[in-house]
Write a protein that holds these residues in place. Structure first.
Motif, PDB file in Angstrom:
ATOM      1  N   GLY A 145       0.779  -1.225   0.000  1.00  0.00           N
ATOM      2  CA  GLY A 145       0.000   0.000   0.000  1.00  0.00           C
ATOM      3  C   GLY A 145       0.808   1.270   0.000  1.00  0.00           C
ATOM      4  O   GLY A 145       0.266   2.353  -0.231  1.00  0.00           O
ATOM      5  N   ASP A 185      -5.008  -0.203  -7.045  1.00  0.00           N
ATOM      6  CA  ASP A 185      -5.132   1.223  -7.330  1.00  0.00           C
ATOM      7  C   ASP A 185      -4.915   2.085  -6.089  1.00  0.00           C
ATOM      8  O   ASP A 185      -4.498   3.236  -6.190  1.00  0.00           O
ATOM      9  CB  ASP A 185      -6.513   1.529  -7.911  1.00  0.00           C
ATOM     10  CG  ASP A 185      -6.653   1.127  -9.366  1.00  0.00           C
ATOM     11  OD1 ASP A 185      -5.634   0.751  -9.980  1.00  0.00           O
ATOM     12  OD2 ASP A 185      -7.789   1.186  -9.894  1.00  0.00           O
ATOM     13  N   SER A 186      -5.219   1.544  -4.935  1.00  0.00           N
ATOM     14  CA  SER A 186      -5.105   2.318  -3.697  1.00  0.00           C
ATOM     15  C   SER A 186      -3.656   2.516  -3.251  1.00  0.00           C
ATOM     16  O   SER A 186      -3.393   3.320  -2.343  1.00  0.00           O
ATOM     17  CB  SER A 186      -5.879   1.629  -2.583  1.00  0.00           C
ATOM     18  OG  SER A 186      -5.383   0.306  -2.372  1.00  0.00           O
ATOM     19  N   TRP A 188      -0.228   3.907  -2.577  1.00  0.00           N
ATOM     20  CA  TRP A 188       0.228   5.302  -2.543  1.00  0.00           C
ATOM     21  C   TRP A 188       1.677   5.368  -2.994  1.00  0.00           C
ATOM     22  O   TRP A 188       2.512   4.583  -2.544  1.00  0.00           O
ATOM     23  CB  TRP A 188       0.090   5.847  -1.129  1.00  0.00           C
ATOM     24  CG  TRP A 188       0.193   7.333  -1.018  1.00  0.00           C
ATOM     25  CD1 TRP A 188       1.334   8.076  -0.955  1.00  0.00           C
ATOM     26  CD2 TRP A 188      -0.892   8.273  -0.927  1.00  0.00           C
ATOM     27  NE1 TRP A 188       1.049   9.421  -0.844  1.00  0.00           N
ATOM     28  CE2 TRP A 188      -0.312   9.570  -0.819  1.00  0.00           C
ATOM     29  CE3 TRP A 188      -2.279   8.145  -0.928  1.00  0.00           C
ATOM     30  CZ2 TRP A 188      -1.095  10.723  -0.707  1.00  0.00           C
ATOM     31  CZ3 TRP A 188      -3.057   9.297  -0.812  1.00  0.00           C
ATOM     32  CH2 TRP A 188      -2.461  10.569  -0.708  1.00  0.00           C
ATOM     33  N   THR A 198      -1.253   8.125  -6.539  1.00  0.00           N
ATOM     34  CA  THR A 198      -1.655   6.738  -6.314  1.00  0.00           C
ATOM     35  C   THR A 198      -1.577   5.996  -7.641  1.00  0.00           C
ATOM     36  O   THR A 198      -1.614   6.614  -8.716  1.00  0.00           O
ATOM     37  CB  THR A 198      -3.083   6.623  -5.760  1.00  0.00           C
ATOM     38  OG1 THR A 198      -4.004   7.108  -6.733  1.00  0.00           O
ATOM     39  CG2 THR A 198      -3.244   7.401  -4.457  1.00  0.00           C
ATOM     40  N   GLY A 200      -3.880   4.202  -8.852  1.00  0.00           N
ATOM     41  CA  GLY A 200      -5.162   4.386  -9.516  1.00  0.00           C
ATOM     42  C   GLY A 200      -5.244   5.671 -10.316  1.00  0.00           C
ATOM     43  O   GLY A 200      -5.867   5.713 -11.386  1.00  0.00           O
TER      44      GLY A 200
END
Length: 214
Positions: A145, A185-186, A188, A198, A200
C-alpha cells in the motif's frame, strides 16, 4: 491532520500515522528532493530514504531517536549529498543496490537485490528493482500500500531515461510488471521529487506513456 504529501523547501515535514508505522516526508536541497523518515511504532527503529541534502536539517528531523538504515534509491548525486554526514552522525547502515552502490560516497553496508527484504524494527519493506533511470534504481514497498519510488515513477510518468528507447522500454516494462500489474489502485506512491500520487490515478495513462516514449 490528514497527510497530503505536499511539502515545500524550508517547510515542515508532512507525517502519516498508520497503525504500526509512521511515514514522514520532507523536501530538502535545491532540486526539490524528497527525503522520507519511517519509524516502526513498536520498536522506535527508524529508516531514512534518500539523505539527499541539508544534513543538519535531516539530523534535526531524525532527532534523538535511532535510525538503523539509510536507503539510497539510486546513484544520482542529488539523492546522496547528505549521506556521508548523516551516516557519520547516526552510524546507520547504508543500503543500496549493488549496481549503484559503488557510485555512492559512503560504502553500502547492505546491498539489496530485487525481492529482498529490508527490516525496520519488527516490520519489513520489499525491494523492487526498477531498471532504466539508473541500472541500480530501487523502490521500497510496505504492505502493498505504500511505495517509495525514488526517481523511477512520478505523477504523470516514469523517470528520466534521457530519450534512450532501450532504457525507457526497460523502465516502463519494470514499472508496469513489477508495480502496476501486481499492486492495487489504492497503493500510494511517494516519489523522489514533487507531489505524491496513487497507482489508480496513473493507471489509465500507461498507454500514453508507452506511446510517447518518456
Amino acid at each position: 491532520m490528514t497527510y497530503t504529501g505536499d511539502v515545500s523547501q524550508g517547510g515542515p515535514a508532512d507525517v502519516r500515522e498508520l497503525n504500526d508505522i509512521t511515514i514522514g516526508k520532507l523536501e530538502v536541497g535545491g532540486f526539490g528532493n524528497n527525503a522520507y523518515l519511517l519509524r516502526c511504532k513498536e520498536t522506535g527503529d527508524g529508516l531514512l530514504i534518500d539523505a539527499a541534502a541539508e544534513p543538519d536539517r535531516l539530523l534535526e528531523w531524525i532527532g534523538d531517536a535511532p535510525i538503523s538504515k539509510i536507503v539510497t534509491t539510486h546513484r544520482h548525486r542529488d539523492h546522496w549529498l547528505a549521506l556521508a554526514d548523516v551516516h557519520r552522525a547516526t552510524g546507520a547502515t547504508v543500503v543500496a543496490h549493488p549496481l549503484d552502490a559503488p557510485h555512492l560516497p559512503t560504502p553500502a553496508g547492505l546491498e539489496v537485490e530485487h525481492g529482498d527484504r529490508v527490516t525496520l524494527g519488527v516490520l519489513t519493506l520489499e525491494v523492487i528493482h526498477l531498471r532504466g533511470h539508473t541500472p541500480g534504481s530501487i523502490a521500497l514497498l510496505y504492505q502493498d500500500g505504500h511505495l517509495f519510488t525514488g526517481d523511477s515513477l512520478f505523477p504523470g510518468g516514469v523517470g528520466n531515461t534521457e530519450r534512450d528507447p532501450a532504457r525507457f522500454a526497460q523502465l516502463f516494462g519494470d514499472v508496469k510488471e513489477r508495480i502496476f500489474d501486481r499492486l492495487p489502485d489504492s497503493a500510494w506512491v511517494y516519489p523522489g521529487h514533487g507531489k505524491d500520487t496513487t497507482l489508480g490515478a496513473e493507471r489509465a495513462s500507461l498507454p500514453e506513456w508507452e506511446a510517447r516514449g518518456w
